[in-house]
Design an enzyme around this catalytic site. Structure first.
Site, PDB file in Angstrom:
ATOM      1  N   CYS A  13      22.484  38.145   5.641  1.00 25.89           N
ATOM      2  CA  CYS A  13      23.039  37.074   6.465  1.00 25.89           C
ATOM      3  C   CYS A  13      21.955  36.666   7.461  1.00 25.89           C
ATOM      4  O   CYS A  13      20.863  37.236   7.457  1.00 25.89           O
ATOM      5  CB  CYS A  13      24.361  37.462   7.124  1.00 25.89           C
ATOM      6  SG  CYS A  13      24.294  38.764   8.351  1.00 25.89           S
ATOM      7  N   CYS A  87      23.180  32.540   4.551  1.00 26.24           N
ATOM      8  CA  CYS A  87      21.757  32.381   4.928  1.00 26.24           C
ATOM      9  C   CYS A  87      21.140  31.164   4.257  1.00 26.24           C
ATOM     10  O   CYS A  87      20.001  30.824   4.515  1.00 26.24           O
ATOM     11  CB  CYS A  87      20.951  33.638   4.629  1.00 26.24           C
ATOM     12  SG  CYS A  87      20.692  34.001   2.903  1.00 26.24           S
ATOM     13  N   CYS A  91      17.125  32.501   1.598  1.00 31.24           N
ATOM     14  CA  CYS A  91      17.122  33.643   0.689  1.00 31.24           C
ATOM     15  C   CYS A  91      16.228  33.358  -0.513  1.00 31.24           C
ATOM     16  O   CYS A  91      16.428  32.381  -1.219  1.00 31.24           O
ATOM     17  CB  CYS A  91      18.539  33.924   0.197  1.00 31.24           C
ATOM     18  SG  CYS A  91      19.649  34.408   1.511  1.00 31.24           S
TER      19      CYS A  91
END
Length: 143
Positions: A13, A87, A91
């Site tokens: 996250c 996120c 990522c």
């Protein structure tokens, strides 16, 4: 003798202070050494959210010793499952990994009362993930 983990899971996250820490805590608690657990954030915070720590402690899971960590390419490459929690594009993507995106409210700045439903939703998702990992491990042993 310690069992060899059947899978490796990375929870990601933004701040690695709430959702991903609770998820890692649940998976470690419920799966034990059957699963290797990591968590990281694209912009890690200074500390784990105190409300997340308190909400997990209510269930007997201590995440107070955890610290937010920066997301690295190596952590993604070393994981079988990459579970993102808001996120977005931060990522990294690698073929051959199983990516899941769990849509969860962000507990940042929330009190324990607001964090409990998020915690409980994460627990249900973790229980489903463990069932999937166990089923894949069983299927792999049969072949």
């Amino acid at each position: 003798m310690t069992a060899v983990p059947t899978a490796s899971v990375l929870f990601v996250c933004i701040h690695n202070a709430g959702r991903s820490q609770m998820a890692a805590g649940f998976l470690t608690h419920l799966a034990g050494d059957r699963v290797e657990v990591r968590s990281a954030g694209s912009a890690p915070g200074d500390q784990v959210n105190p409300s997340a720590v308190a909400a997990m402690a209510e269930l007997g899971i201590d995440i107070s010793d955890q610290r937010p960590k920066i997301l690295t390419t190596e952590a993604v490459q070393a994981s079988d499952y990459v579970i993102t929690m808001g996120c977005g594009d931060a990522c990294p993507y690698f073929p051959g990994k199983k990516y899941l995106d769990w849509k969860l409210d962000d507990p940042a700045g929330q009190g324990v009362e607001a964090v409990r439903p998020i915690r409980d939703e994460i627990k249900g998702l973790i229980e489903g993930l463990i069932a999937e990992i166990d089923a894949q491990a069983a299927a792999g042993q049969e072949s």
